[in-house]
Write an enzyme that holds these catalytic residues in place. Sequence first.
Site, PDB file in Angstrom:
ATOM      1  CG  PHE A   1      -1.997  -1.787   1.229  1.00 33.07           C
ATOM      2  CD1 PHE A   1      -2.257  -1.768  -0.006  1.00 33.07           C
ATOM      3  CD2 PHE A   1      -1.775  -1.995   2.243  1.00 33.07           C
ATOM      4  CE1 PHE A   1      -3.571  -2.438  -0.256  1.00 33.07           C
ATOM      5  CE2 PHE A   1      -2.474  -3.765   2.230  1.00 33.07           C
ATOM      6  CZ  PHE A   1      -3.228  -4.213   1.539  1.00 33.07           C
ATOM      7  NE  ARG A   2       1.525   2.995  -4.979  1.00 33.87           N
ATOM      8  CZ  ARG A   2       1.909   3.183  -6.068  1.00 33.87           C
ATOM      9  NH1 ARG A   2       2.953   2.729  -5.852  1.00 33.87           N
ATOM     10  NH2 ARG A   2       1.641   2.062  -7.164  1.00 33.87           N
ATOM     11  CG  LEU A   3       1.421   1.684   4.059  1.00 33.98           C
ATOM     12  CD1 LEU A   3       0.895   1.471   5.419  1.00 33.98           C
ATOM     13  CD2 LEU A   3       1.563   3.728   3.941  1.00 33.98           C
TER      14      LEU A   3
END
Length: 213
Positions: A189-191
């Site tokens: 989730f692009r974290l």
Amino acid sequence: MTDTTSMKHQTPLTSGDFTAADEPFALFEAWLNEAIKSEPNDPNAMALATVDPDGLPDVRMVLMKGFDTGGFVFYSHAASQKGRELAANPKAALLFHWKSLRRQVRIRGNVTPVTDAEADAYFATRPKQAQIGAWASKQSQELESRFAFEQAIAKVAAKYVIGEVPRPPGWSGWRITPVRIEFWHDRPFRLHDRIEFRRDAAGQPWSKTRMYP
């Protein structure tokens, strides 16, 4: 646009591994060794970014042929576009992207030529056909046809059919001595995890900052 990564495959935001490193070179070596095992082609490939006299950025893939605490080394022709740009503005950026590991390393720093002894030693390790190609290629200049290049290769090969091939004049290498090194690791989730090492100049101590993704 929807991120289709499954929730059940997510990993913790903080891993406690590479983000705990206190200097960049050992961490880079560890990541490179993992990439050597997992990347199908050229784990030492890196994007090299320079700028032309008008300030227009220029980027291409090259192969890293050595690194230590002094910097990251690659070889080419001084008369090539990259060679001319580095002569005019001896600063560069590098990017390693290891897709199999979902990792990248960004490097920025100053550039210096390697010594003649270093260039000679590396050139001697190249396959003979690659040595001949270095003589035959007028790198970054216009080429009339593939046939013209093959003729040039044949002419050089005939000259050095017996004996060693010397290093061509102007064929050398450069060392990028970093003042910034950033390590990036993919998270769901692009974290993502990012840490950047910074120093004012070579030989100075590193500081480390954790960055937002």
